[in-house]
Design an enzyme around this catalytic site. Structure first.
Site, mmCIF file in Angstrom:
data_model
loop_
_atom_site.group_PDB
_atom_site.id
_atom_site.type_symbol
_atom_site.label_atom_id
_atom_site.label_comp_id
_atom_site.label_asym_id
_atom_site.label_seq_id
_atom_site.Cartn_x
_atom_site.Cartn_y
_atom_site.Cartn_z
ATOM 1 N N HIS A 187 0.790 -1.245 -0.074
ATOM 2 C CA HIS A 187 0.015 0.000 -0.104
ATOM 3 C C HIS A 187 1.042 1.178 0.030
ATOM 4 O O HIS A 187 1.826 1.423 0.962
ATOM 5 C CB HIS A 187 -1.021 0.045 1.355
ATOM 6 N N CYS A 188 0.878 2.040 -1.200
ATOM 7 C CA CYS A 188 1.756 3.045 -0.966
ATOM 8 C C CYS A 188 1.014 4.390 -0.551
ATOM 9 O O CYS A 188 0.250 5.006 -1.325
ATOM 10 C CB CYS A 188 2.063 3.350 -2.721
#
Lengths: 397, 157
Positions: A187-188
């Site tokens: 998850h950026c």
């Protein structure tokens, strides 16, 4: 937060005809809602469900701001000088890179990463039934793992309690977005979304083009300062003379370059070996772990093939179909899509309405079809399939 | 208590008895394939070969969609060169095949499954996880009571 897309029907309520007529009248006011409006995950939708973003959008505005400000400073202060002294292509290259970076960033942020829709209650029940073969009356939570063989390699599939299904291989549940994502990478926060099967190539092109952009700007600024200092002034004097702005440009580029170049290098390694960040960090296929020799079962054992498959492979469509309408009515639990050109029409899981009332339900094509059926005749399966076909035709027109 | 999610229980009309799920076959990796194993609940509803043929054809469609080769690389490189804007204008090969699949499933339902009281659901609506087969019982005719699989399903809760 709703877990079901529709409400369960209570069979007892249906036998009371006058009451159901009244209910229908009330329900007429309720318009059909789209699937994205009742989506159970932690996502935000824009443009009527066409764009999807994580609820925790993190620092996406900061990322955009940094890129725009740095490029703005570059175009405003370095380009005029460099165009005069070097070539006109400098702002052209800069402009092309900037556009590519912004588009890749937006595509990464707003594309569905490969979210798996949660299991329907029937599916969940079927899975539980398969596990609970002993038939004991006491409720036992299903076992957490199932082992399968992929390319002669044993892989453990975990059961996801939120989504109520065994996760397919390479799928992981993102706690920030509260969704299972296929080929989950990470998850950026910079991008404000998960990076998964569908948007990994956008993410990769974003970091690669950003590396080129920052290196390019860095190089141009250094050239600018060098050229200025060569015009008879010392280096320090050149920097002092310059507006305080492009040292800022330089500083941002300098620090971001190393992190971005490092990240690009890391992801290039991942792409070449067909791994995800998740697998690499957990060491799922590291042969040093434990006594057993485990190899990555997904690799094609060729760097070029791995790269081509990951980056240029076929683009799977979104399986959520959030543009579809869901009618929220306990009398008409219909899942029917009006059909945009790109969504596949859905099979109509609908009943006949044999009650004497024939009010049209909220304006969804299928239920109107349904209401037009004569109330007295029974609907056999062939008629239902014909209804399905008609619904498809309506949807596609 | 018995659950009727999609159909209302009415007399003289087909009612949903149970749903059978054909799971994915991951033995060759993450590409989309469904298990060819024939579910035992459908033993007396449909001939084994028909269902296996349907599943085999579906698997071949998905293999065609996910095939990696010249055309998919060309599509991917072209998309990259245009900064992926081309995906907004053009329908990808995968989407074209999915449309073919939905047409195929509809045709199979009409010709083979509906006359036997079954209904296939397109896997894309279940996230490509399962192939869902709804089993119906026409309560108006025959007079055969719903099979015991339903009651055992309810009691599993």
């Amino acid at each position: 937060m709703k877990n079901c897309e529709y409400q369960q029907i209570d069979p007892r309520a249906l036998s009371v005809t006058p009451l159901s007529a009244q209910n229908l009248g009330e329900k007429k006011a309720q318009s059909p809602r789209r699937k994205w409006e009742v989506f159970p995950g932690k996502n935000r939708f824009f443009c009527d469900g066409r764009l999807i973003l994580s609820r925790q959008s993190g620092v996406l505005p900061l990322t955009m701001g940094l890129i725009v400000v740095t490029c703005g400073l570059f175009f405003a202060f370095d380009c005029p000088f460099l165009v005069k002294h070097l070539t006109i292509f400098i702002p052209v290259i800069g402009g092309v890179l900037f556009v590519f970076v912004v588009i890749s960033l937006l595509r990464t942020s707003f594309t569905d990463p490969g979210i798996l829709p949660r299991a329907t209650p029937d599916e969940a029940a079927d899975i539980e039934r398969q596990i609970d073969t002993s038939g004991s009356s006491t409720y036992r939570p299903p076992p957490r793992t199932k082992e399968i063989l992929i390319n002669q390699q044993v892989v453990k599939l975990k059961y996801c309690f939120t989504c109520k299904m065994f996760r397919p291989p390479r799928t992981s549940h993102c706690s920030l977005c509260d969704n299972c994502v296929e080929r989950f990478d990470h998850h950026c926060p910079w991008v404000g979304n998960c990076v998964g099967k569908r948007n990994y190539r956008f993410f990769y092109s974003f970091i690669i083009s950003l590396s080129f952009l920052t290196s390019f700007i860095f190089g141009c600024v250094i050239t600018h300062i060098t050229l200025r200092s060569q015009e008879g002034k010392s280096l320090v004097q050149a920097i002092e003379e310059s507006p305080a702005r492009y040292p800022l440009c330089l500083v941002i580029c300098f620090f971001s370059i190393w992190s971005i170049l490092g990240l690009s290098g890391f992801h290039t390694y991942l792409v070449a070996s067909n791994l995800t960040t998740n697998e690499d960090i957990k060491g799922s296929w590291s042969s040093k772990r434990g006594a057993e020799e485990s190899e990555n079962p997904y690799t094609y054992n060729s760097i070029i093939t791995n790269c081509c498959v990951t980056l240029c492979g076929p683009m799977p469509p979104s399986t959520k179909d959030v543009l579809e309408r869901v009618v929220h009515s306990s009398d008409f639990p219909v899942l029917c899509s009006p059909g945009t050109p790109k969504t596949t029409p859905q099979v109509l899981n609908v009943s006949s309405r044999a009650a004497p009332t024939s009010e049209p339900s909220p304006s969804v094509g299928c239920t109107q079809q349904q209401a037009r059926q004569p109330a007295a005749t029974a609907l056999d399966l062939k008629q239902m399939v014909r209804l399905v076909a008609q619904c498809h035709a309506d949807g596609e027109s | 208590k018995a659950e009727f999610h999609n159909l209302q229980e009415l007399r003289h009309s087909p009612s949903l008895v149970t749903k059978v799920f054909i799971q994915r076959d991951y033995s060759e990796g993450t590409m989309c394939r469904f298990q060819a194993k024939f579910p035992s609940e459908l033993d007396n509803r449909i001939e084994r070969t028909l269902l296996e043929e349907t599943v085999k054809t579906l698997n071949s469609y998905y293999a065609e969609a996910e095939k990696i080769g010249g055309q998919s690389y060309l599509e991917g490189c072209l998309a990259c060169a245009t900064a992926y804007i081309i995906f907004l204008c053009m329908e990808t090969r995968y989407e074209k095949v999915l449309r073919k699949i939905s047409g195929f499933i509809q045709e199979q339902n009409e010709k083979i499954y509906a006359p036997r009281g079954l209904l296939l659901t397109d896997p894309i609506e279940r996230g490509m996880r399962v192939l869902e087969i709804s089993v119906f019982e026409d309560r108006g005719s025959g007079g055969s009571s719903p099979s015991s699989t339903m009651s055992s399903g309810s009691s599993a809760r």
